[in-house]
Design a protein around this motif. Sequence first.
Motif, PDB file in Angstrom:
ATOM      1  N   GLU A   1       7.356   4.867 -12.154  1.00  0.00           N
ATOM      2  CA  GLU A   1       6.185   3.984 -12.162  1.00  0.00           C
ATOM      3  C   GLU A   1       6.172   3.153 -13.428  1.00  0.00           C
ATOM      4  OE1 GLU A   1       2.700   6.820 -13.986  1.00  0.00           O
ATOM      5  OE2 GLU A   1       3.121   6.986 -11.836  1.00  0.00           O
TER       6      GLU A   1
ATOM      7  N   SER B   1       0.814  -1.200   0.000  1.00  0.00           N
ATOM      8  CA  SER B   1       0.000   0.000   0.000  1.00  0.00           C
ATOM      9  C   SER B   1       0.852   1.256   0.000  1.00  0.00           C
ATOM     10  CB  SER B   1      -0.916   0.007   1.227  1.00  0.00           C
ATOM     11  OG  SER B   1      -1.591   1.241   1.340  1.00  0.00           O
ATOM     12  N   GLU B   2       0.489   2.224  -0.827  1.00  0.00           N
ATOM     13  CA  GLU B   2       1.190   3.504  -0.845  1.00  0.00           C
ATOM     14  C   GLU B   2       0.925   4.313   0.423  1.00  0.00           C
ATOM     15  OE1 GLU B   2       1.691   5.531  -4.856  1.00  0.00           O
ATOM     16  OE2 GLU B   2      -0.117   4.339  -5.199  1.00  0.00           O
ATOM     17  N   SER B   3      -0.164   4.034   1.108  1.00  0.00           N
ATOM     18  CA  SER B   3      -0.497   4.783   2.316  1.00  0.00           C
ATOM     19  C   SER B   3      -0.067   4.067   3.595  1.00  0.00           C
ATOM     20  CB  SER B   3      -2.008   5.038   2.374  1.00  0.00           C
ATOM     21  OG  SER B   3      -2.725   3.808   2.414  1.00  0.00           O
TER      22      SER B   3
ATOM     23  N   HIS C   1       7.163   2.218  -3.386  1.00  0.00           N
ATOM     24  CA  HIS C   1       6.152   2.964  -2.640  1.00  0.00           C
ATOM     25  C   HIS C   1       4.776   2.324  -2.695  1.00  0.00           C
ATOM     26  CE1 HIS C   1       9.186   5.971  -2.106  1.00  0.00           C
ATOM     27  NE2 HIS C   1       9.322   6.136  -3.411  1.00  0.00           N
ATOM     28  N   GLY C   2       4.501   1.561  -3.727  1.00  0.00           N
ATOM     29  CA  GLY C   2       3.203   0.914  -3.833  1.00  0.00           C
ATOM     30  C   GLY C   2       3.180  -0.097  -4.954  1.00  0.00           C
TER      31      GLY C   2
ATOM     32  N   HIS D   1       4.805   1.814  -8.141  1.00  0.00           N
ATOM     33  CA  HIS D   1       5.324   3.158  -7.904  1.00  0.00           C
ATOM     34  C   HIS D   1       6.580   3.024  -7.057  1.00  0.00           C
ATOM     35  CE1 HIS D   1       1.766   5.230  -9.514  1.00  0.00           C
ATOM     36  NE2 HIS D   1       1.075   4.221  -8.982  1.00  0.00           N
ATOM     37  N   CYS D   2       7.627   3.758  -7.416  1.00  0.00           N
ATOM     38  CA  CYS D   2       8.916   3.571  -6.756  1.00  0.00           C
ATOM     39  C   CYS D   2       9.739   4.846  -6.802  1.00  0.00           C
ATOM     40  CB  CYS D   2       9.689   2.419  -7.413  1.00  0.00           C
ATOM     41  SG  CYS D   2      10.121   2.716  -9.154  1.00  0.00           S
TER      42      CYS D   2
END
Length: 321
Positions: free
Chosen positions: A285, A8-10, A244-245, A256-257
Motif C-alpha cells: 500500500e 473499489s476493494e469490494s 486491489h483498491g 492497495h495492491c
Amino acid sequence: MERKILLSESGKFYKANLHCHCTVSDGEWTDERIKEEYQKRGYSIIAFTDHMTYQRHTQLDSQDFLTIAAFEANVDAPASRYPDWNTRPVYHLNFYDTCPDGRDPSSVPMPEQVYTVENVNRYIRERREEGFLCCYNHPWWSVQTYEDYIPLENLDFFEIYNHGCEHDGLYGYAPQAYDELLRSGHRVGCLATDDNHDRFPLGDPRNDSFGGFTMIQAESLTYGAVIDALRQGKTYASMGPLIHGLYLEENRLVLHCDPVEKIFLLTEGRDGQSRFALPGESITEAEFPLTGKEGYVRIQIRDQNGRYANTNAYWVEELLG
C-alpha cells in the motif's frame, strides 16, 4: 472526509485480453481454443480484434465468459514511398463495439488506405459516431513517433503494454508515449494486452499469450456493464501484479495492491512521489498527498519480477473538485 472511490476493494474485477487474433485473420488458434486456454488462466473477457474483420463470437458467451465485438483496423503508409515493410509506418487501431446488437458485421467499413492523419481521424470519428470505442496500438512496432499519434482525435485508450511486441523486441511497454499523449491534452485510459497470434506452442517461451491484461471492475459480467466500466475508466493495466483498491481521502491518494517492490505516483511534470520496499521485502500500500498542482496523476507499480501495473490517469482538478 468522504472517500472518492476510483477502484473499489469490494468490487468484482474481471480479467480481460482486449487485443486478440484467432484464425479469422492471422492467429493460429481458433476462437474456441482461445476461450479454453484463457479461461484456464482466469480470464473472463476476450475482445477478438482480427485484422480488418469485424466479427462477433457470441457462440462463446456464457455465464462466466464474455466476448467483446471488435476489430483491428490499419492504415499503412504507401509502399511506393516505403518499399521496405520493415520500416513502413502504419496506424493500428482497435475498435470496440458498445452496441453490437442488430449490427450487420458486413456494414462496418474498413478504412481507406490513405496515410494521412486527416483520413485516420475521419475514420475514428465515423466509428465513434456509430458507437465504437477506439484504442491506439503499439507505436514502436508501428514505426511511428510523437508527430504521428499526438494529432489523433477521439481516442479512448492507449495500449501501454503489448505482450506480442515485447516478444518481438522488448518494445511492448510504452509508458513514455502514454505520458506524451496525456501531456498533449489527450484524456485516454491505458490498456495492457497480449496481441496474441500463438505462432509458437504453449510452453514455448516465445508464445505470446497470457502476458498483458486489463482488469475491468464491472457490476456484472454482462456486455452493457463491461462497456460502462470501460467508458468510466474502472480499469487498470497489468503485466502481473494486481491492484486491489484506489481511492482519494482528505487529498490523499491511497493504493492497495499485491506485494511489490516499488510504487510510483507519476504526474504531468517531473515531480512525482514514490514508495520503495526495503531489500528482500515488499509493500502492499501507499498514500500520496496531492497539492492540486499535479495536473494529472497515475500510479505505476513494479513487482520483484520486473512486471508493471498501471492505473489510468486522473485529472487532479476533477479529483479534488
